[in-house]
Design a protein around this motif. Structure first.
Motif, short mmCIF file in Angstrom:
data_model
loop_
_atom_site.label_atom_id
_atom_site.label_comp_id
_atom_site.label_asym_id
_atom_site.label_seq_id
_atom_site.Cartn_x
_atom_site.Cartn_y
_atom_site.Cartn_z
N MET A 1 10.83 -12.33 12.06
CA MET A 1 10.68 -13.52 11.22
C MET A 1 9.67 -13.29 10.12
SD MET A 1 9.69 -17.39 12.36
CE MET A 1 9.45 -18.66 11.13
N ALA A 2 8.66 -12.50 10.40
CA ALA A 2 7.61 -12.25 9.42
C ALA A 2 7.21 -10.78 9.45
CB ALA A 2 6.40 -13.14 9.68
N GLU A 3 6.65 -10.34 8.35
CA GLU A 3 6.14 -8.98 8.24
C GLU A 3 4.62 -9.07 8.15
OE1 GLU A 3 8.01 -8.00 4.61
OE2 GLU A 3 10.04 -7.89 5.48
N TYR A 5 1.05 -7.04 7.30
CA TYR A 5 0.49 -5.88 6.60
C TYR A 5 -1.03 -5.86 6.78
CZ TYR A 5 4.99 -6.07 4.15
OH TYR A 5 6.32 -6.11 3.85
N LYS A 19 0.25 -11.90 6.81
CA LYS A 19 1.54 -12.19 7.42
C LYS A 19 2.42 -12.86 6.37
CE LYS A 19 3.50 -14.26 11.57
NZ LYS A 19 3.17 -14.97 12.84
N LEU A 21 6.32 -14.22 5.27
CA LEU A 21 7.64 -14.60 5.76
C LEU A 21 8.67 -13.60 5.24
CD1 LEU A 21 9.27 -16.73 7.33
CD2 LEU A 21 9.60 -17.94 5.18
N ALA A 22 9.48 -13.06 6.13
CA ALA A 22 10.48 -12.07 5.75
C ALA A 22 11.42 -12.64 4.70
CB ALA A 22 11.27 -11.62 6.98
N ASP A 23 11.80 -11.79 3.77
CA ASP A 23 12.62 -12.23 2.63
C ASP A 23 13.92 -12.88 3.08
OD1 ASP A 23 12.96 -12.27 -0.29
OD2 ASP A 23 14.65 -10.96 0.13
N VAL A 24 14.50 -12.39 4.16
CA VAL A 24 15.78 -12.91 4.62
C VAL A 24 15.67 -14.36 5.07
CG1 VAL A 24 15.45 -12.14 6.99
CG2 VAL A 24 17.78 -12.40 6.08
N ARG A 63 7.68 -16.43 -1.32
CA ARG A 63 7.49 -16.11 0.09
C ARG A 63 6.12 -16.56 0.55
NH1 ARG A 63 8.95 -9.88 0.81
NH2 ARG A 63 8.57 -10.43 2.99
#
Length: 309
Positions: A1-3, A5, A19, A21-24, A63
């Motif tokens: 759901m999230a990436e 870094y 953190k 939110l994933a682009d999708v 995002r």
């Protein structure tokens, strides 16, 4: 759901976790709301002991992101890959997680996804609870509907597995599952599929902990019977109460007292309202107990999904 870094705050010269939110998912309004609700819930607790600190919340190129403290020690989930933890270490971590969860509950916040992957460790191996991504905060509109199951199958409470709204007792149940795993090396209802494991939480018989690991004291069975009770009202009233009962079960086994650090249990003197602390064992007695433990406590464990920053 999230990436997530790892980044460096050049102004304050510190590492942080970002953190994003994933682009999708960024185009999904409901998910964006849930992600921002995580930030709001966590921000309400930011600064409290054993809660991951939130530094900033914002949006970049559509995002949403959250900037939080970087946890150099990884997650409890990663430690469990190395095997079960000693009772002393397990109780220390559980007490720290309990403090954070009880604070959240007093603020009207239910985590709903307590698991080793969300129990993060700093550089000193101190626990900080993170990821309130599916938390329900009082005063915030719920993003769930009746019958929606949110949580991780290995740690989900019976009521969550049935699609019933979670409450503080659900978090206490999940912490009990974490405790069982830390001490035995396995989750109580581990199964081949998430669905089977969730059904175990809802309807399965709780295994006797001393049968899973004979080195553990039998009084723990009574503690886990209550911690992992199917009915929320039958569980401990707070997370701290749960951990205190676990510690007392070890104290009830005389040999274990020689290896468990931390608060010394209090006893009430007969006929008096005040309490006194048990006197610590003399050095010679402790040494003898430690020697007798040569055949004693040995343990091993595993993890859920998703790691911490």
């Amino acid at each position: 759901m999230a990436e997530v870094y790892r980044a460096n705050d050049e102004l304050l010269e510190r590492d942080v976790a970002v953190k994003v939110l994933a682009d999708v998912f960024a185009e999904d309004v409901e998910i964006r709301q849930r992600f921002m609700r995580e930030a709001l819930a966590a921000a309400r607790l930011s600064g409290q002991p054993h809660v991951v600190t939130i530094y900033d919340v914002g949006e970049h190129d559509g995002r949403p992101f959250i900037v939080m403290a970087y946890m150099a020690g990884g997650s409890m989930e990663e430690r469990l890959r190395q095997g079960a933890q000693s009772p002393a270490q397990a109780l220390t971590w559980l007490e720290q997680a309990a403090a954070a969860l009880d604070t959240a509950h007093r603020e009207g916040i239910v985590h709903r996804d307590v698991k080793p992957g969300n129990l993060l460790l700093d550089g000193a191996d101190v626990v900080h609870v993170g990821d309130f991504g599916i938390a329900r905060a009082a005063g915030l509109v719920s993003l769930t509907t009746p019958g929606t199951v949110l949580g991780t199958a290995g740690y989900i409470s019976p009521e969550q597995a049935a699609g019933v709204s979670a409450g503080p007792a659900s978090d206490r149940y999940a912490l009990g599952v974490v405790a069982f795993e830390l001490l035995t090396g396995r989750r109580p209802f581990a199964a081949e599929t998430p669905t089977a494991e969730a059904l175990g939480h809802a309807h399965g018989r709780l295994p006797r902990i001393h049968e899973v690991n004979p080195a553990l004291p039998r009084p723990l069975d009574t503690v886990f019977d209550r911690a992992l009770a199917k009915a929320p009202d039958d569980r401990p009233a707070t997370c701290r109460e749960l951990v205190a009962a676990l510690r007392e079960a070890f104290w009830a086994t005389e040999a274990a007292t020689a290896v468990l650090p931390g608060p010394v249990p209090t006893v009430v003197e007969a006929g008096r309202g005040r309490r006194r602390s048990r006197l610590p064992y003399q050095a010679a007695t402790a040494a003898l107990a430690l020697a007798l433990l040569g055949v004693g406590i040995g343990i091993g464990v595993s993890r859920g999904d998703g790691g911490g920053p």
